[in-house]
Design a protein around this motif. Structure first.
Motif, short mmCIF file in Angstrom:
data_model
loop_
_atom_site.label_atom_id
_atom_site.label_comp_id
_atom_site.label_asym_id
_atom_site.label_seq_id
_atom_site.Cartn_x
_atom_site.Cartn_y
_atom_site.Cartn_z
N GLY A 138 0.82 -1.21 0.00
CA GLY A 138 0.00 0.00 0.00
C GLY A 138 0.86 1.27 0.00
O GLY A 138 0.58 2.21 -0.74
N HIS A 139 1.91 1.26 0.81
CA HIS A 139 2.81 2.42 0.85
C HIS A 139 3.54 2.60 -0.48
O HIS A 139 3.68 3.73 -0.97
CB HIS A 139 3.82 2.29 1.99
N TYR A 140 4.00 1.50 -1.06
CA TYR A 140 4.69 1.59 -2.36
C TYR A 140 3.74 2.18 -3.42
O TYR A 140 4.13 2.99 -4.23
CB TYR A 140 5.18 0.22 -2.84
N GLU A 141 2.49 1.72 -3.38
CA GLU A 141 1.53 2.19 -4.38
C GLU A 141 1.19 3.67 -4.19
O GLU A 141 0.78 4.32 -5.14
CB GLU A 141 0.26 1.33 -4.35
N LYS A 142 1.37 4.17 -2.99
CA LYS A 142 1.09 5.59 -2.72
C LYS A 142 2.32 6.47 -2.91
O LYS A 142 2.26 7.66 -2.66
CB LYS A 142 0.53 5.75 -1.32
N GLY A 143 3.45 5.86 -3.34
CA GLY A 143 4.61 6.68 -3.66
C GLY A 143 5.88 6.42 -2.89
O GLY A 143 6.91 7.01 -3.20
N GLN A 144 5.84 5.56 -1.87
CA GLN A 144 7.07 5.24 -1.16
C GLN A 144 8.02 4.55 -2.13
O GLN A 144 7.61 3.73 -2.95
CB GLN A 144 6.80 4.32 0.02
N THR A 145 9.29 4.88 -2.04
CA THR A 145 10.27 4.33 -2.96
C THR A 145 10.41 2.82 -2.77
O THR A 145 10.53 2.33 -1.64
CB THR A 145 11.65 4.99 -2.73
N VAL A 146 10.39 2.11 -3.87
CA VAL A 146 10.60 0.66 -3.87
C VAL A 146 12.10 0.43 -3.90
O VAL A 146 12.80 0.94 -4.77
CB VAL A 146 9.94 0.02 -5.12
N SER A 147 12.62 -0.32 -2.93
CA SER A 147 14.05 -0.57 -2.88
C SER A 147 14.48 -1.44 -4.07
O SER A 147 13.67 -2.21 -4.61
CB SER A 147 14.43 -1.28 -1.58
N PRO A 148 15.73 -1.34 -4.48
CA PRO A 148 16.21 -2.19 -5.58
C PRO A 148 16.03 -3.69 -5.28
O PRO A 148 15.73 -4.46 -6.19
CB PRO A 148 17.69 -1.82 -5.70
N GLU A 149 16.17 -4.09 -4.01
CA GLU A 149 15.98 -5.50 -3.65
C GLU A 149 14.54 -5.94 -3.92
O GLU A 149 14.30 -7.00 -4.50
CB GLU A 149 16.33 -5.72 -2.18
N VAL A 150 13.59 -5.12 -3.52
CA VAL A 150 12.17 -5.42 -3.76
C VAL A 150 11.89 -5.40 -5.26
O VAL A 150 11.17 -6.25 -5.78
CB VAL A 150 11.25 -4.46 -2.99
N ALA A 151 12.48 -4.45 -5.98
CA ALA A 151 12.29 -4.37 -7.43
C ALA A 151 12.79 -5.64 -8.11
O ALA A 151 12.13 -6.16 -9.02
CB ALA A 151 12.99 -3.14 -7.99
N ARG A 152 13.95 -6.14 -7.68
CA ARG A 152 14.47 -7.39 -8.27
C ARG A 152 13.52 -8.56 -8.01
O ARG A 152 13.27 -9.38 -8.89
CB ARG A 152 15.86 -7.70 -7.72
N LYS A 153 12.98 -8.62 -6.79
CA LYS A 153 12.01 -9.69 -6.47
C LYS A 153 10.77 -9.55 -7.34
O LYS A 153 10.22 -10.54 -7.82
CB LYS A 153 11.63 -9.63 -5.00
N LEU A 154 10.33 -8.31 -7.55
CA LEU A 154 9.15 -8.07 -8.38
C LEU A 154 9.40 -8.48 -9.82
O LEU A 154 8.55 -9.11 -10.46
CB LEU A 154 8.75 -6.60 -8.31
#
Length: 85
Positions: free
Chosen positions: A30-46
């Motif tokens: 929810g926080h990511y979708e509202k604009g919190q920065t997605v960390s590179p680690e989370v981005a790689r998992k995504l």
């Protein structure tokens, strides 16, 4: 701006299902979708999770407004069973 909500919707996942796949909480999503920065680690998992579901992403798809690719269609080739020997 990032496309996390669009990516999640393209994958047909709820916030909770995406959170489970990324190893975080629904609140994080929810926080990511509202604009919190997605960390590179989370981005790689995504990127990995999306690829396993037929959506080929790059960091540009996550961190910019780059248009999302279409989901790969599952193979429609079906083997015919020949009952005559």
């Amino acid at each position: 701006m990032h496309n996390l909500k669009s990516i999640r919707e393209r994958l047909g996942l709820t916030q909770q299902a995406l959170a489970d796949g990324l190893g975080c909480t629904q609140g994080n999503i929810g926080h990511y979708e509202k604009g919190q920065t997605v960390s590179p680690e989370v981005a790689r998992k995504l990127i990995s999770l999306a690829a396993s579901r037929g959506l080929e992403l790059t960091f540009d798809h996550i961190y910019s407004d780059k248009p999302l690719p279409e989901l790969a269609q599952p193979s429609t080739q079906e083997k015919e069973v020949d009952g005559d020997d």
